[in-house]
Design a protein around this motif. Sequence first.
Motif, short mmCIF file in Angstrom:
data_model
loop_
_atom_site.label_atom_id
_atom_site.label_comp_id
_atom_site.label_asym_id
_atom_site.label_seq_id
_atom_site.Cartn_x
_atom_site.Cartn_y
_atom_site.Cartn_z
N HIS A 255 0.83 -1.20 0.00
CA HIS A 255 0.00 0.00 0.00
C HIS A 255 0.87 1.26 0.00
N LYS A 256 0.32 2.32 -0.60
CA LYS A 256 1.08 3.56 -0.68
C LYS A 256 1.43 4.11 0.70
N HIS A 257 0.52 3.90 1.68
CA HIS A 257 0.79 4.46 3.01
C HIS A 257 1.87 3.68 3.76
N ASP A 258 2.33 2.55 3.19
CA ASP A 258 3.40 1.78 3.82
C ASP A 258 4.78 2.16 3.27
N ILE A 259 4.82 2.96 2.21
CA ILE A 259 6.09 3.29 1.57
C ILE A 259 6.76 4.46 2.29
N PHE A 260 8.07 4.35 2.50
CA PHE A 260 8.81 5.44 3.12
C PHE A 260 10.11 5.68 2.35
N SER A 261 10.85 6.71 2.74
CA SER A 261 12.00 7.14 1.95
C SER A 261 13.28 6.43 2.39
N ARG A 262 14.28 6.49 1.53
CA ARG A 262 15.58 5.90 1.82
C ARG A 262 16.25 6.62 2.98
N ARG A 263 16.07 7.92 3.08
CA ARG A 263 16.67 8.66 4.18
C ARG A 263 16.06 8.25 5.52
N GLN A 264 14.79 7.94 5.53
CA GLN A 264 14.17 7.44 6.75
C GLN A 264 14.75 6.08 7.13
N LEU A 265 15.05 5.26 6.13
CA LEU A 265 15.66 3.96 6.40
C LEU A 265 17.07 4.14 6.96
N PHE A 266 17.83 5.09 6.41
CA PHE A 266 19.16 5.39 6.95
C PHE A 266 19.06 5.86 8.40
N ALA A 267 18.07 6.70 8.68
CA ALA A 267 17.91 7.20 10.05
C ALA A 267 17.58 6.05 11.00
N LEU A 268 16.78 5.10 10.55
CA LEU A 268 16.46 3.95 11.39
C LEU A 268 17.72 3.15 11.71
N GLY A 269 18.54 2.90 10.71
CA GLY A 269 19.79 2.17 10.94
C GLY A 269 20.73 2.94 11.86
N ALA A 270 20.81 4.25 11.68
CA ALA A 270 21.72 5.06 12.50
C ALA A 270 21.26 5.11 13.95
N ALA A 271 19.97 5.34 14.17
CA ALA A 271 19.46 5.41 15.54
C ALA A 271 19.59 4.07 16.24
N ALA A 272 19.30 2.98 15.52
CA ALA A 272 19.43 1.65 16.12
C ALA A 272 20.88 1.34 16.45
N ALA A 273 21.83 1.84 15.66
CA ALA A 273 23.25 1.57 15.90
C ALA A 273 23.75 2.20 17.18
N LEU A 274 23.10 3.27 17.65
CA LEU A 274 23.56 3.95 18.86
C LEU A 274 23.41 3.07 20.09
N SER A 275 22.49 2.12 20.06
CA SER A 275 22.30 1.25 21.23
C SER A 275 23.49 0.31 21.45
N PRO A 276 23.86 -0.53 20.48
CA PRO A 276 25.04 -1.38 20.70
C PRO A 276 26.35 -0.61 20.67
N ALA A 277 26.38 0.54 19.98
CA ALA A 277 27.62 1.31 19.90
C ALA A 277 28.10 1.74 21.28
#
Length: 367
Positions: A2-24
């Motif tokens: 669905h269109k409402h499930d689609i998000f941007s690549r930058r949002q995906l990068f932000a998800l990876g970056a924020a999640a990395a702060l926990s184990p970092a």
Amino acid sequence: MHKHDIFSRRQLFALGAAAALSPALRLYPALSVRLAGKGAWLSALCCLPPLLLYALLCSRLAVARQEGEGLGELALRCLGEKAGRALLFLLGLWLLVYAGFALRAAADRFVVSLFPRSAPGFFVVTLGLAALWAALGSPRALARMARMLFPLLTGVILLLLLCSLRQAEPENLLPLTGEDALPVLLGALPVGEVLLFTLFAPGFLLGSVKKEPGGAGELALWLCGMCLLLTAICAAVLGCFGAEITERLSLPFFTLVRNLVFFRSLERVEALVVSLWLFPDFLLCALTLLCAGHSLRLALGGKLPILSNGRGIFPLSAAASIALGLWIAPNAAWLTRWSERIVPIGQGAAALIVPITYMVGKGKHRL
């Protein structure tokens, strides 16, 4: 999709970056300092070249995917049904274990920093249920949350690092000699563990990301930024405490925060910062649970029709992760053993899904 499930690549990068702060901030910089000594602040930069090569493979897979495909679907297409399902099943099992470990590690941070008389079980269950709630929703909501939170988290880190400058001692960082070169390279291993996971894990959500050109350059910039941020964190901690003290601290960054005084009035902001770090913990656990459920659904969907559609796999995955989080580390010694021995091996093996998928796909002309 669905269109409402689609998000941007930058949002995906932000998800990876924020999640990395926990184990970092769990692994780094204490483990790197133990391996590299006073030169550990350069370890994140030394890790950058191999990580850029890995990121290049990730980018090429992202370009080769079809609309609606993520890393799991790409693995099935490139490796074939039998091999692809077997690989995704093993990966899904490991991700369940890692999700349980992430829950336990996050609980330990709260117990050690804020509630020393509490048992970690309450935090494991609470955070696990929150991650389940996120997994049952749209990945877009999780990515948008990360996009909003990551600038705040980065701003807090940079402010804390700036305030730590007056306490830093240059002799804790320099001079370095040629004999420090090999230890510095060894100190890059914890950095690789943290960033490899946040390079391949968001790939499972690529099916919800619209294909756009220019992904390789953005990913390289993201990776450089993360390495520079980790370098600054390590330099601040080492500069304030020195190598001998840093390697003995269980949570060096939060110990640094505990010793900061702001504007001569606001003291001991550690509780605020530890509470704020609930968000990276939550994002890491939710992302891991999403990846585990997606892998297992692709691996078992054909044999277990109840898992082939919908999100029925996620409650089962969350229950398994919570149970593992309650079991795997009954004390601090076992948590350290998992953190420094078991998890690095498992994460290194899991990261092989990217080169295996790419090489087999190219060899069989399926990319």
